[in-house]
Design a protein around this motif. Structure first.
Motif, PDB file in Angstrom:
ATOM      1  N   ASP A  75      35.795  19.985  26.881  1.00  0.00           N
ATOM      2  CA  ASP A  75      34.548  20.685  27.173  1.00  0.00           C
ATOM      3  C   ASP A  75      34.834  22.103  27.653  1.00  0.00           C
ATOM      4  OD1 ASP A  75      35.378  20.482  29.796  1.00  0.00           O
ATOM      5  OD2 ASP A  75      33.957  18.896  30.327  1.00  0.00           O
ATOM      6  N   HIS A  76      33.780  22.838  27.880  1.00  0.00           N
ATOM      7  CA  HIS A  76      33.884  24.251  28.262  1.00  0.00           C
ATOM      8  C   HIS A  76      34.814  24.452  29.456  1.00  0.00           C
ATOM      9  CE1 HIS A  76      32.244  28.347  29.049  1.00  0.00           C
ATOM     10  NE2 HIS A  76      32.453  28.015  30.299  1.00  0.00           N
ATOM     11  N   GLY A  77      34.619  23.661  30.509  1.00  0.00           N
ATOM     12  CA  GLY A  77      35.443  23.830  31.697  1.00  0.00           C
ATOM     13  C   GLY A  77      36.813  23.214  31.564  1.00  0.00           C
ATOM     14  N   GLY A  86      40.903  27.559  37.895  1.00  0.00           N
ATOM     15  CA  GLY A  86      39.974  28.479  38.548  1.00  0.00           C
ATOM     16  C   GLY A  86      38.542  28.383  38.098  1.00  0.00           C
ATOM     17  N   MET A  87      38.275  27.646  37.020  1.00  0.00           N
ATOM     18  CA  MET A  87      36.898  27.530  36.536  1.00  0.00           C
ATOM     19  C   MET A  87      36.056  26.739  37.528  1.00  0.00           C
ATOM     20  SD  MET A  87      36.190  28.944  33.487  1.00  0.00           S
ATOM     21  CE  MET A  87      34.974  27.962  32.628  1.00  0.00           C
ATOM     22  N   MET A  88      34.812  27.183  37.727  1.00  0.00           N
ATOM     23  CA  MET A  88      33.881  26.453  38.572  1.00  0.00           C
ATOM     24  C   MET A  88      33.330  25.249  37.810  1.00  0.00           C
ATOM     25  SD  MET A  88      33.885  28.225  41.359  1.00  0.00           S
ATOM     26  CE  MET A  88      35.588  28.688  40.969  1.00  0.00           C
ATOM     27  N   MET A 116      34.839  33.347  43.608  1.00  0.00           N
ATOM     28  CA  MET A 116      35.424  34.352  42.725  1.00  0.00           C
ATOM     29  C   MET A 116      36.907  34.561  43.024  1.00  0.00           C
ATOM     30  SD  MET A 116      34.728  36.088  40.035  1.00  0.00           S
ATOM     31  CE  MET A 116      32.952  36.313  39.879  1.00  0.00           C
ATOM     32  N   ILE A 117      37.312  34.387  44.276  1.00  0.00           N
ATOM     33  CA  ILE A 117      38.744  34.452  44.599  1.00  0.00           C
ATOM     34  C   ILE A 117      39.482  33.350  43.835  1.00  0.00           C
ATOM     35  CG2 ILE A 117      40.458  34.026  46.408  1.00  0.00           C
ATOM     36  CD1 ILE A 117      38.558  35.473  48.361  1.00  0.00           C
ATOM     37  N   LYS A 118      38.944  32.132  43.920  1.00  0.00           N
ATOM     38  CA  LYS A 118      39.549  30.997  43.211  1.00  0.00           C
ATOM     39  C   LYS A 118      39.571  31.263  41.701  1.00  0.00           C
ATOM     40  CE  LYS A 118      38.618  26.115  42.179  1.00  0.00           C
ATOM     41  NZ  LYS A 118      37.665  24.986  42.372  1.00  0.00           N
ATOM     42  N   HIS A 119      38.480  31.789  41.200  1.00  0.00           N
ATOM     43  CA  HIS A 119      38.352  32.078  39.767  1.00  0.00           C
ATOM     44  C   HIS A 119      39.396  33.112  39.338  1.00  0.00           C
ATOM     45  CE1 HIS A 119      36.283  32.904  35.940  1.00  0.00           C
ATOM     46  NE2 HIS A 119      35.667  31.757  36.145  1.00  0.00           N
ATOM     47  N   HIS A 120      39.514  34.181  40.104  1.00  0.00           N
ATOM     48  CA  HIS A 120      40.491  35.235  39.799  1.00  0.00           C
ATOM     49  C   HIS A 120      41.926  34.711  39.869  1.00  0.00           C
ATOM     50  CE1 HIS A 120      37.572  38.281  39.330  1.00  0.00           C
ATOM     51  NE2 HIS A 120      38.122  39.257  40.027  1.00  0.00           N
TER      52      HIS A 120
END
Length: 199
Positions: free
Chosen positions: A119-121, A127-129, A153-157
């Motif tokens: 799937d998308h995630g 880091g994806m939500m 966003m920190i986690k995502h980055h």
């Protein structure tokens, strides 16, 4: 006759050049690389390996989620610093999505991995939500929204930086690796900026 010889020489040069395409694989890379090497006539620009394709395919939805989060912050954040950062993130990552899509197009690769059940995630890397995390962000407001957005966003980055470092270590395409370094430089700086916001 002279024209024929010139044409034959040119053909021989092209044949030699084509035969050499993909011969400068990095030592230690797996043997599957040559299955994704370039087509004749496009050597220097599109030489790539499986890691390059995986990097681009995973980074597109990863960046798209960051853009979606940035748009959300642009509308709902109360801290001007958060709004400013969100604007910069959207301005940087939207063009990178186009660049990644164009690279895959040149390589004749789809924008999504051809793996059933992904799937998308699930296929987009670290880091994806999750859907639950995105809903949590949707329901937050005021200073709570700003704090939660920065934390996410920190986690995502950090996830994007990890993906980019893998591309630098294992990728073969010069454009993809240059983009990976650009992502590392920009997002590590933004991580420091966001950590300062939380402090």
């Amino acid at each position: 006759m002279r024209t024929f010889l010139i044409g034959a020489s040119a053909a021989a040069i092209i044949a030699v050049a084509t035969g050499c395409g993909g011969s400068n694989d990095t030592p230690g890379m797996n043997h599957n690389q040559d299955t994704t090497s370039t087509s004749p006539g496009s050597a220097g620009q599109t030489e790539h390996n499986e890691q390059d394709i995986a990097f681009a395919q995973a980074m597109i939805p990863h960046h798209q989620q960051a853009v979606d989060m940035a748009k959300m912050a642009g509308e709902r954040a109360t801290d001007p610093k958060v709004k400013d950062l969100a604007t910069r993130i959207e301005g940087a990552q939207a063009p990178e999505i186009r660049q990644l899509t164009e690279m895959l197009d040149r390589w004749g690769a789809p924008t999504e991995p051809s793996m059933p059940g992904m799937d998308h995630g699930g296929m987009a890397g670290p880091g994806m939500m999750t859907d639950a995390e995105m809903q949590q962000l949707e329901h937050a407001s005021g200073a709570d929204f700003d704090r939660l957005w920065v934390q996410m966003m920190i986690k995502h980055h950090q996830g994007a930086v990890d993906m980019a470092k893998t591309e630098l270590a294992k990728g073969g395409n010069a454009e993809a690796k240059a983009l990976a370094q650009q992502i590392i430089d920009a997002q590590e700086a933004e991580i420091s900026e966001m950590q300062a916001m939380l402090a």
